[in-house]
Scaffold this motif. Structure first.
Motif, short mmCIF file in Angstrom:
data_model
loop_
_atom_site.label_atom_id
_atom_site.label_comp_id
_atom_site.label_asym_id
_atom_site.label_seq_id
_atom_site.Cartn_x
_atom_site.Cartn_y
_atom_site.Cartn_z
N HIS A 70 0.69 -1.34 -0.10
CA HIS A 70 -0.06 -0.11 -0.21
C HIS A 70 0.86 1.35 -0.14
O HIS A 70 0.10 2.44 -0.06
CB HIS A 70 -0.94 0.12 1.24
N THR A 71 2.02 1.11 0.17
CA THR A 71 2.94 2.35 0.13
C THR A 71 3.72 2.41 -1.16
O THR A 71 4.65 1.55 -1.35
CB THR A 71 3.83 2.59 1.44
N PRO A 72 3.74 3.40 -2.09
CA PRO A 72 4.38 3.80 -3.21
C PRO A 72 5.93 3.76 -2.98
O PRO A 72 6.39 3.84 -1.85
CB PRO A 72 4.23 5.08 -3.82
N LYS A 73 6.84 3.27 -3.88
CA LYS A 73 8.21 2.94 -3.60
C LYS A 73 9.23 3.99 -4.48
O LYS A 73 8.64 4.32 -5.68
CB LYS A 73 8.67 1.47 -4.00
N ILE A 74 10.33 4.17 -4.06
CA ILE A 74 11.05 4.88 -4.66
C ILE A 74 12.27 4.03 -5.21
O ILE A 74 12.94 3.40 -4.12
CB ILE A 74 11.87 6.06 -3.96
N MET A 75 12.77 4.00 -6.47
CA MET A 75 13.82 2.85 -6.81
C MET A 75 15.13 3.74 -6.29
O MET A 75 15.37 4.84 -6.76
CB MET A 75 13.79 2.53 -8.18
N ARG A 86 4.37 9.44 0.79
CA ARG A 86 3.06 8.92 0.37
C ARG A 86 2.63 7.67 1.14
O ARG A 86 2.07 6.68 0.52
CB ARG A 86 3.18 8.79 -1.15
N LEU A 87 2.61 7.37 2.35
CA LEU A 87 2.88 6.26 3.05
C LEU A 87 1.30 5.73 3.06
O LEU A 87 0.34 6.75 3.18
CB LEU A 87 3.19 6.44 4.46
N LEU A 88 1.24 4.60 2.77
CA LEU A 88 -0.15 3.83 2.71
C LEU A 88 -1.11 4.53 1.58
O LEU A 88 -2.41 4.18 1.82
CB LEU A 88 -0.69 3.89 4.19
N SER A 89 -0.74 5.45 0.83
CA SER A 89 -1.47 5.93 -0.22
C SER A 89 -1.91 5.16 -1.38
O SER A 89 -2.93 5.70 -2.31
CB SER A 89 -1.02 7.17 -0.46
N GLY A 90 -1.59 4.03 -1.44
CA GLY A 90 -1.98 2.94 -2.55
C GLY A 90 -1.02 3.37 -4.02
O GLY A 90 -0.25 4.06 -4.07
N LEU A 115 5.54 -2.57 -6.45
CA LEU A 115 4.64 -3.54 -5.59
C LEU A 115 3.27 -3.15 -5.21
O LEU A 115 2.72 -3.67 -4.47
CB LEU A 115 5.37 -4.03 -4.15
N THR A 116 3.07 -1.88 -5.95
CA THR A 116 1.61 -1.61 -5.68
C THR A 116 0.68 -1.91 -6.84
O THR A 116 -0.66 -1.58 -6.59
CB THR A 116 1.53 0.08 -5.62
#
Length: 207
Positions: A70-75, A86-90, A115-116
């Motif tokens: 549910h948290t977007p990632k930064i590579m 953007r924690l838990l923002s889908g 992984l979202t």
């Protein structure tokens, strides 16, 4: 000793042995059953304060892999890391529509790079916005949240579609009422992030 007396004594000993055996089995069964966890969803009712409940909810969210999807990632050079803004923002609404290799789907279930999003026999699914924003869970009632987790219903609404993989609601539904209430209360305190998550894509519409 008379044969009849010996026979009576043998019968008495046999009967006594049977009684002891039955009593032993009954006691063992009782002990075995007592070791089983209760079937009730609420094992122990704990009287938390509001602050303790929210702290408990944060702990459960952080240890139950909620951020993984549910948290977007930064590579980064070390791989994907949580985008703390953007924690838990889908799944981000601004993300490009994923392209899917249909040939790979014959052998694999695939995840998007952050992984979202995920794709499999059910189609393409996107992780929901769990933040306290109105585009997330901000306008959910506690009853909706319980229904979403206990029954696997979208937005916890009766008659809505089922939650799609990889959301493991079948496991989370085993949480106690206290735990689910704690998670709900914590989510209502999270930083609101406005993000309308895309609708899932049915298998026949995968490009």
């Amino acid at each position: 000793m008379e044969p009849s007396s010996l026979l009576k004594k043998a019968n008495w000993l046999l009967a006594a042995s049977v009684i002891v055996l039955i009593a032993t089995l009954a006691l063992g069964s009782a002990l075995f059953v007592s070791c089983d966890p209760p079937e009730s969803e609420e094992v122990v009712a704990i009287d938390y304060t509001k602050e303790e409940l929210i702290a408990r909810g944060k702990y459960l969210v952080n240890t139950s892999a909620c951020h993984d999807c549910h948290t977007p990632k930064i590579m980064t050079p070390n791989g994907p890391e949580f985008d703390t803004t953007r924690l838990l923002s889908g799944h981000p609404s601004s993300a490009p529509k994923p392209k899917v290799n249909r040939e790979a789907l014959k052998d694999w279930v695939l995840f998007g790079h952050d992984l979202t999003s995920a794709v499999g026999p059910w189609g393409v699914s996107f992780a929901a916005n769990l933040t306290s924003d109105e585009t997330g869970t901000g306008n959910w009632t506690e009853e909706q949240f319980f229904r979403a987790i206990r029954k696997g219903k979208y937005k916890g609404l009766e008659g809505s579609r089922d939650l799609l993989p990889p959301m493991p609601w079948q496991m989370y539904r085993k949480m106690t009422d206290s735990d689910l209430k704690a998670i709900y209360e914590y989510l209502q305190t999270t930083k609101p992030v406005s993000n309308i998550v895309p609708a899932p894509i049915a298998p026949e519409h995968i490009e």
